[in-house]
Motif scaffolding. Structure first.
Motif, PDB file in Angstrom:
ATOM      1  N   HIS A 159       0.805  -1.230   0.000  1.00 44.15           N
ATOM      2  CA  HIS A 159       0.000   0.000   0.000  1.00 44.15           C
ATOM      3  C   HIS A 159       0.836   1.277   0.000  1.00 44.15           C
ATOM      4  O   HIS A 159       0.283   2.368   0.112  1.00 44.15           O
ATOM      5  CB  HIS A 159      -0.969  -0.011   1.178  1.00 44.15           C
ATOM      6  N   ILE A 166       2.700   2.835   2.080  1.00 41.98           N
ATOM      7  CA  ILE A 166       2.633   3.736   3.232  1.00 41.98           C
ATOM      8  C   ILE A 166       4.063   4.071   3.659  1.00 41.98           C
ATOM      9  O   ILE A 166       4.851   3.160   3.922  1.00 41.98           O
ATOM     10  CB  ILE A 166       1.872   3.070   4.409  1.00 41.98           C
ATOM     11  N   PRO A 167       4.423   5.354   3.751  1.00 49.56           N
ATOM     12  CA  PRO A 167       5.762   5.721   4.226  1.00 49.56           C
ATOM     13  C   PRO A 167       5.974   5.217   5.658  1.00 49.56           C
ATOM     14  O   PRO A 167       5.020   5.057   6.422  1.00 49.56           O
ATOM     15  CB  PRO A 167       5.765   7.245   4.166  1.00 49.56           C
ATOM     16  N   HIS A 197       7.048   6.382   8.562  1.00 52.30           N
ATOM     17  CA  HIS A 197       6.519   7.107   9.727  1.00 52.30           C
ATOM     18  C   HIS A 197       5.002   6.956   9.833  1.00 52.30           C
ATOM     19  O   HIS A 197       4.464   6.787  10.934  1.00 52.30           O
ATOM     20  CB  HIS A 197       6.904   8.595   9.665  1.00 52.30           C
ATOM     21  N   ARG A 198       4.320   7.010   8.706  1.00 56.29           N
ATOM     22  CA  ARG A 198       2.867   6.814   8.714  1.00 56.29           C
ATOM     23  C   ARG A 198       2.520   5.381   9.066  1.00 56.29           C
ATOM     24  O   ARG A 198       1.515   5.112   9.720  1.00 56.29           O
ATOM     25  CB  ARG A 198       2.276   7.212   7.372  1.00 56.29           C
ATOM     26  N   CYS A 199       3.355   4.431   8.642  1.00 53.40           N
ATOM     27  CA  CYS A 199       3.144   3.023   8.977  1.00 53.40           C
ATOM     28  C   CYS A 199       3.206   2.832  10.497  1.00 53.40           C
ATOM     29  O   CYS A 199       2.352   2.161  11.088  1.00 53.40           O
ATOM     30  CB  CYS A 199       4.201   2.167   8.288  1.00 53.40           C
ATOM     31  N   GLU A 230       2.652   5.131  12.809  1.00 55.27           N
ATOM     32  CA  GLU A 230       1.465   5.777  13.379  1.00 55.27           C
ATOM     33  C   GLU A 230       0.219   4.908  13.210  1.00 55.27           C
ATOM     34  O   GLU A 230      -0.593   4.780  14.129  1.00 55.27           O
ATOM     35  CB  GLU A 230       1.227   7.138  12.727  1.00 55.27           C
ATOM     36  N   LEU A 231       0.070   4.319  12.033  1.00 57.80           N
ATOM     37  CA  LEU A 231      -1.090   3.473  11.761  1.00 57.80           C
ATOM     38  C   LEU A 231      -1.085   2.230  12.645  1.00 57.80           C
ATOM     39  O   LEU A 231      -2.115   1.863  13.225  1.00 57.80           O
ATOM     40  CB  LEU A 231      -1.104   3.083  10.282  1.00 57.80           C
ATOM     41  N   SER A 278      -2.084   3.260  16.134  1.00 59.41           N
ATOM     42  CA  SER A 278      -3.517   3.551  16.231  1.00 59.41           C
ATOM     43  C   SER A 278      -4.362   2.279  16.236  1.00 59.41           C
ATOM     44  O   SER A 278      -5.342   2.180  16.962  1.00 59.41           O
ATOM     45  CB  SER A 278      -3.978   4.434  15.070  1.00 59.41           C
ATOM     46  N   GLN A 335       5.405   4.810  -4.900  1.00 62.59           N
ATOM     47  CA  GLN A 335       6.095   5.138  -3.645  1.00 62.59           C
ATOM     48  C   GLN A 335       6.760   6.504  -3.751  1.00 62.59           C
ATOM     49  O   GLN A 335       6.684   7.307  -2.834  1.00 62.59           O
ATOM     50  CB  GLN A 335       7.146   4.061  -3.335  1.00 62.59           C
ATOM     51  N   ILE A 378       4.073   9.244  -3.552  1.00 59.65           N
ATOM     52  CA  ILE A 378       3.485   9.403  -2.224  1.00 59.65           C
ATOM     53  C   ILE A 378       4.463  10.052  -1.254  1.00 59.65           C
ATOM     54  O   ILE A 378       4.122  10.985  -0.545  1.00 59.65           O
ATOM     55  CB  ILE A 378       3.003   8.046  -1.677  1.00 59.65           C
ATOM     56  N   SER A 379       5.689   9.542  -1.214  1.00 57.52           N
ATOM     57  CA  SER A 379       6.644  10.023  -0.216  1.00 57.52           C
ATOM     58  C   SER A 379       7.511  11.163  -0.728  1.00 57.52           C
ATOM     59  O   SER A 379       8.216  11.795   0.048  1.00 57.52           O
ATOM     60  CB  SER A 379       7.533   8.879   0.259  1.00 57.52           C
TER      61      SER A 379
END
Length: 162
Positions: free
Chosen positions: A32, A34-35, A37-39, A41-42, A45, A108, A111-112
């Motif tokens: 997917h 996802i960078p 840092h976001r990975c 955070e996800l 969460s 990628q 997105i990043s």
């Protein structure tokens, strides 16, 4: 105080995340886009676990290492079974699955805003190729990742003669 047994596939140390969280981290980054840092955070969460950025990069590297032999077999089978003579076009939309599998690096980057170091990009391709092939054989990608992290990667079967 009670301590649970460490799950199979969890690395030793003060904090050990099991194969499910490791598979989710790799899946989010590779499938997917996802960078990192976001990975992190996800994952925090959704699971309450807060792995470090270094851990996520490390699990990506370890997963790619486990899939080295799978990657070699995929390349051998692709060469032995069929050679597509279609010119390589990564940017245009195409019905060719092999060409579509090459698009993740561009996505990628979009997105990043950048691609990471060359080795990490190669790791992503190795993992993506293995997962894509497993998916084409009806395997669930997350389960294929879990098994690889546990040290039992799925291997493509020998082709059946036509």
């Amino acid at each position: 105080m009670h301590t649970a047994a460490r799950p199979e596939g969890a690395r030793p140390g003060a904090v050990g995340y099991g194969p499910n969280l490791q598979a989710f981290a790799v899946y989010l980054m590779v499938v997917h886009f996802i960078p990192v840092h976001r990975c992190v955070e996800l994952l925090a969460s959704l699971t309450g676990a807060v792995p470090s950025v270094g851990f996520v990069h490390g699990v990506l590297t370890r997963a790619a290492g486990v899939l080295t032999e799978v990657d070699k077999r995929i390349h051998t089978l692709a060469y032995a079974v069929c050679c597509d003579e279609t010119p390589l076009r990564v940017g245009p939309r195409t019905p060719n699955q092999a060409e579509r599998d090459l698009r993740p690096a561009k996505v990628q980057q979009n997105i990043s805003g950048r691609l990471t170091i060359e080795k990490r990009t190669k790791d992503r391709y190795r993992i993506r190729g293995s997962l894509s092939t497993a998916g084409k054989h009806g395997r669930n990608m997350i389960e294929a990742l879990r098994e690889a992290i546990r040290g039992h990667p799925w291997m493509p079967p020998d082709p059946t003669p036509a």
